[in-house]
Design an enzyme around this catalytic site. Structure first.
Site, PDB file in Angstrom:
ATOM      1  N   ARG A 210     -10.463  -0.487   2.190  1.00 50.92           N
ATOM      2  CA  ARG A 210      -8.991   0.249   2.589  1.00 50.92           C
ATOM      3  C   ARG A 210      -8.468   1.204   1.832  1.00 50.92           C
ATOM      4  NH1 ARG A 210      -7.094  -4.760   4.343  1.00 50.92           N
ATOM      5  NH2 ARG A 210      -8.166  -6.124   5.744  1.00 50.92           N
ATOM      6  N   GLU A 212      -6.134   2.381   0.897  1.00 55.25           N
ATOM      7  CA  GLU A 212      -4.549   1.915  -0.200  1.00 55.25           C
ATOM      8  C   GLU A 212      -4.465   2.475  -1.488  1.00 55.25           C
ATOM      9  OE1 GLU A 212      -4.006  -2.829   0.991  1.00 55.25           O
ATOM     10  OE2 GLU A 212      -5.819  -2.106  -0.537  1.00 55.25           O
ATOM     11  N   ARG A 218      -4.527  -6.252  -8.090  1.00 56.02           N
ATOM     12  CA  ARG A 218      -5.269  -6.350  -7.587  1.00 56.02           C
ATOM     13  C   ARG A 218      -5.944  -5.867  -6.082  1.00 56.02           C
ATOM     14  NH1 ARG A 218      -0.097  -7.281  -7.338  1.00 56.02           N
ATOM     15  NH2 ARG A 218       0.691  -6.655  -5.281  1.00 56.02           N
ATOM     16  N   HIS A 219      -5.558  -4.689  -6.230  1.00 57.53           N
ATOM     17  CA  HIS A 219      -6.097  -4.111  -5.299  1.00 57.53           C
ATOM     18  C   HIS A 219      -7.360  -3.066  -5.654  1.00 57.53           C
ATOM     19  CE1 HIS A 219      -1.729  -5.170  -3.167  1.00 57.53           C
ATOM     20  NE2 HIS A 219      -2.879  -4.991  -2.443  1.00 57.53           N
ATOM     21  N   GLU A 351      -2.219 -14.070  -3.380  1.00 50.51           N
ATOM     22  CA  GLU A 351      -2.697 -14.068  -2.119  1.00 50.51           C
ATOM     23  C   GLU A 351      -4.124 -14.047  -1.507  1.00 50.51           C
ATOM     24  OE1 GLU A 351      -1.395 -10.998   0.992  1.00 50.51           O
ATOM     25  OE2 GLU A 351      -3.599 -11.173   2.209  1.00 50.51           O
ATOM     26  N   SER A 354      -6.224 -14.550   4.721  1.00 49.39           N
ATOM     27  CA  SER A 354      -4.867 -14.374   5.719  1.00 49.39           C
ATOM     28  C   SER A 354      -6.164 -15.068   7.087  1.00 49.39           C
ATOM     29  CB  SER A 354      -5.053 -12.875   6.443  1.00 49.39           C
ATOM     30  OG  SER A 354      -3.522 -12.483   5.110  1.00 49.39           O
ATOM     31  N   ARG A 402     -11.007 -11.702  -5.220  1.00 42.56           N
ATOM     32  CA  ARG A 402     -10.040 -12.634  -5.322  1.00 42.56           C
ATOM     33  C   ARG A 402      -9.738 -13.817  -5.996  1.00 42.56           C
ATOM     34  NH1 ARG A 402      -4.682 -10.047  -2.288  1.00 42.56           N
ATOM     35  NH2 ARG A 402      -5.053  -8.179  -2.696  1.00 42.56           N
TER      36      ARG A 402
HETATM   37  P1  AMO Z   1      -5.818  -8.750   5.181  1.00 42.26           P
HETATM   38  O1  AMO Z   1      -5.904  -7.418   5.309  1.00 42.26           O
HETATM   39  O2  AMO Z   1      -5.122  -9.896   5.179  1.00 42.26           O
HETATM   40  O3  AMO Z   1      -6.302  -9.855   6.534  1.00 42.26           O
HETATM   41  O4  AMO Z   1      -7.414  -9.398   3.855  1.00 42.26           O
HETATM   42  C1  AMO Z   1      -7.970 -10.495   4.010  1.00 42.26           C
HETATM   43  C2  AMO Z   1      -8.238 -11.137   3.030  1.00 42.26           C
HETATM   44  O5  AMO Z   1      -9.105  -9.903   1.982  1.00 42.26           O
HETATM   45  C3  AMO Z   1      -8.335  -9.556   0.643  1.00 42.26           C
HETATM   46  N1  AMO Z   1      -8.094  -8.272   0.959  1.00 42.26           N
HETATM   47  C4  AMO Z   1      -8.156  -7.009  -0.711  1.00 42.26           C
HETATM   48  N2  AMO Z   1      -8.898  -7.629  -1.464  1.00 42.26           N
HETATM   49  C5  AMO Z   1      -8.982  -6.803  -2.456  1.00 42.26           C
HETATM   50  N3  AMO Z   1      -8.082  -5.548  -2.151  1.00 42.26           N
HETATM   51  C6  AMO Z   1      -7.924  -5.080  -1.390  1.00 42.26           C
HETATM   52  N4  AMO Z   1      -6.998  -3.857  -1.423  1.00 42.26           N
HETATM   53  C7  AMO Z   1      -8.006  -5.652  -0.213  1.00 42.26           C
HETATM   54  N5  AMO Z   1      -6.869  -6.085   1.110  1.00 42.26           N
HETATM   55  C8  AMO Z   1      -7.311  -7.438   1.627  1.00 42.26           C
HETATM   56  C9  AMO Z   1      -6.833 -10.307   0.300  1.00 42.26           C
HETATM   57  C10 AMO Z   1      -6.838 -10.593   1.550  1.00 42.26           C
HETATM   58  O6  AMO Z   1      -5.965 -12.123   1.442  1.00 42.26           O
HETATM   59  N6  AMO Z   1      -8.118  -9.477   9.599  1.00 42.26           N
HETATM   60  C11 AMO Z   1      -7.627 -10.204   8.818  1.00 42.26           C
HETATM   61  C12 AMO Z   1      -7.980 -11.188   8.499  1.00 42.26           C
HETATM   62  C13 AMO Z   1      -8.169 -12.289   9.590  1.00 42.26           C
HETATM   63  O7  AMO Z   1      -7.212 -12.432   9.925  1.00 42.26           O
HETATM   64  O8  AMO Z   1      -9.338 -12.928   9.356  1.00 42.26           O
HETATM   65  C14 AMO Z   1      -7.356  -9.617   6.977  1.00 42.26           C
HETATM   66  O9  AMO Z   1      -8.423  -8.337   6.702  1.00 42.26           O
HETATM   67  O10 AMO Z   1      -7.979 -11.692  -0.626  1.00 42.26           O
END
Ligand code: AMO
Length: 428
Positions: A210, A212, A218-219, A351, A354, A402
């Site tokens: 990502r 981001e 948390r990221h 979180e 998802s 996480r």
């Molecule tokens: P989402 O984008 O919410 O959903 O990501 C799912 C889970 O991945 C973790 N996560 C991260 N952990 C650390 N750093 C980040 N930048 C980060 N981004 C996400 C979180 C999050 O809940 N395709 C959907 C999932 C699905 O519906 O099957 C998805 O990627 O714990």
């Protein structure tokens, strides 16, 4: 044959011992030296004396963290904490460590996270740091076992991809010969295609990327995603699998407590029963009762999630998120389409997962793509899988780091990542 420190407890008085490890500490007195040797299972005191130990005079020069092979005899007639020590016949240097160390292993002053990450190979020699990754390993084993036993096939999907899944802004671009490609944000499209392919239940553990820009505790810009997808299933089935998968992982962790230090698993609670559920709309009501203002369709802030999380003692689901907030593949709730058959697994404000039931009707899927400003043509390889017999399906993605963060109550997700990739760091 060398043995480990943890195996010493099975050995008797006077037994001959060969041990390998790192020199953690050394105290040189007049005619005696005390060494602390550390391996991946613990530490042990080694005593060297001029009349007992070969080349005794060179021992006092050995630097901390040098790799040693110690040959000697076990004795229980000792003042040492463990009640065992080794009387050394020889202390052989296998590889010398430079001095001074950029990061102390046992120094009481805690280094800042950046120094720790820059010197991660040394940081990981601290048993309490290594324990984080032993914990992660046990947790993942438990989850893998659960999904395997529940009929899931472990799959490996491409990480160099042609389309975004979770929103176009957070994509890393890759030059793929003459084409533009991306690093995958999630195995979303491929795990769904595998449901059309008839594998029925798939799971994957792999990297997700990502782009981001924000730096938060948390990221990460690269994280480990545990994903499942199930055919002939809805969001309730997916939530059930998630709940049981997480419980199995924690149960396995607790019963296979990592060895090297006092196991934190003693304090880890295995969650019981069904994880409570609260809908997005109920969350808004709850927040309003606490004086917060939230407009339907807005995401909750970390502070608001803290307020919601304070109502629960362990894991909980937030369900029925607004369709506008969720990705294009999310199934709107029949009869109440402004919300969706979606969920997040939460722990306090974090979180963890998802997930959702997915749209399986190709026409609706095209519509949903367009409504999110995406071009269905870019997704034709994915849409094709929906046109020739796609079962209803559901699944989720869980951020492994996480989960480790909340289980071990860490402050920063970087601590739960061996070599974190964040806004500024790409080495080590
Ligand atoms: P989402 O984008 O919410 O959903 O990501 C799912 C889970 O991945 C973790 N996560 C991260 N952990 C650390 N750093 C980040 N930048 C980060 N981004 C996400 C979180 C999050 O809940 N395709 C959907 C999932 C699905 O519906 O099957 C998805 O990627 O714990």
């Amino acid at each position: 044959m060398p043995i480990t420190v943890s195996e010493l407890k099975n050995k008797g008085e006077g037994e001959e011992i060969l041990l390998n490890g790192w020199l953690q500490e050394i105290r040189n007195l007049k005619k005696i030296s005390f060494l602390v040797l550390r391996d991946h299972t613990g530490t042990i005191q080694i005593t060297a004396k001029p009349d007992l130990t070969e080349n005794y005079d060179s021992i006092s020069q050995i630097t901390r963290e040098t790799v040693l092979s110690v040959h000697g005899n076990l004795t229980r007639k000792t003042q040492s904490k463990s009640g065992i020590e080794i009387l050394a016949k020889s202390v052989k240097v296998l590889n010398e460590a430079k001095s001074p160390l950029p990061l102390g292993i046992i120094d009481p002053v805690g280094a800042d996270i950046e120094t720790r990450l820059t010197n991660r190979f040394l940081d990981l020699r601290k048993p309490e740091v290594a324990l984080i990754f032993r914990t992660e390993s046990e947790l993942l084993w438990g989850m893998r076992e659960f999904f395997h036993d529940s009929g899931f096939v472990e799959v490996h999907t491409p990480k160099i991809v042609a389309a975004a899944t979770e929103g176009g802004a957070d994509l890393f671009q890759v030059q793929y010969f003459e084409k533009q490609a991306f690093l995958n944000q999630s195995p979303q499209l491929y795990k769904e295609i595998l449901i059309s392919a008839g594998l029925n239940r798939v799971f994957e553990v792999g990297p997700a990327f990502r782009a981001e820009k924000h730096n938060t505790p948390r990221h990460l810009n690269e994280f480990t995603s545990i994903d499942i997808e199930m055919g002939f299933a809805d969001h309730n089935d997916a939530m059930h699998m998630l709940q049981e998968g997480v419980k199995s992982g924690i149960r396995h962790l607790v019963s296979h407590a990592p060895v090297s230090t006092a196991p934190p698993s003693a304090k880890i609670q295995i969650p019981e029963g069904n994880f409570p559920r609260i809908t997005y709309r109920e969350c808004i009501k709850k927040l309003e009762s606490k004086g917060e203002k939230v407009k339907f369709g807005e995401d909750f802030t970390p502070e608001q999630l803290k307020l919601i999380g304070s109502e629960f003692t362990s894991f909980y689901f937030i369900t029925e998120w607004p369709s506008s907030l969720r990705a294009f593949y999310t199934q709107p709730k029949p009869g109440d389409e402004v919300v969706s058959n979606s969920f997040d697994l939460q722990y306090r404000e974090y979180e963890i997962t998802s997930g959702a039931q997915r749209v399986h009707d190709p026409l609706l899927l095209e519509e949903r793509l367009k409504s999110k400003g995406l071009n269905p043509e870019d997704f034709s390889f994915y849409l094709n899988a929906f046109r020739y017999g796609m079962p209803p399906h559901a699944g989720w993605g869980l951020g492994l780091e996480r989960l480790v963060l909340i289980i071990l109550n860490l402050q920063n997700i970087r601590e739960a990542t061996l070599f974190p990739r964040d806004r500024t760091r790409i080495t080590p």
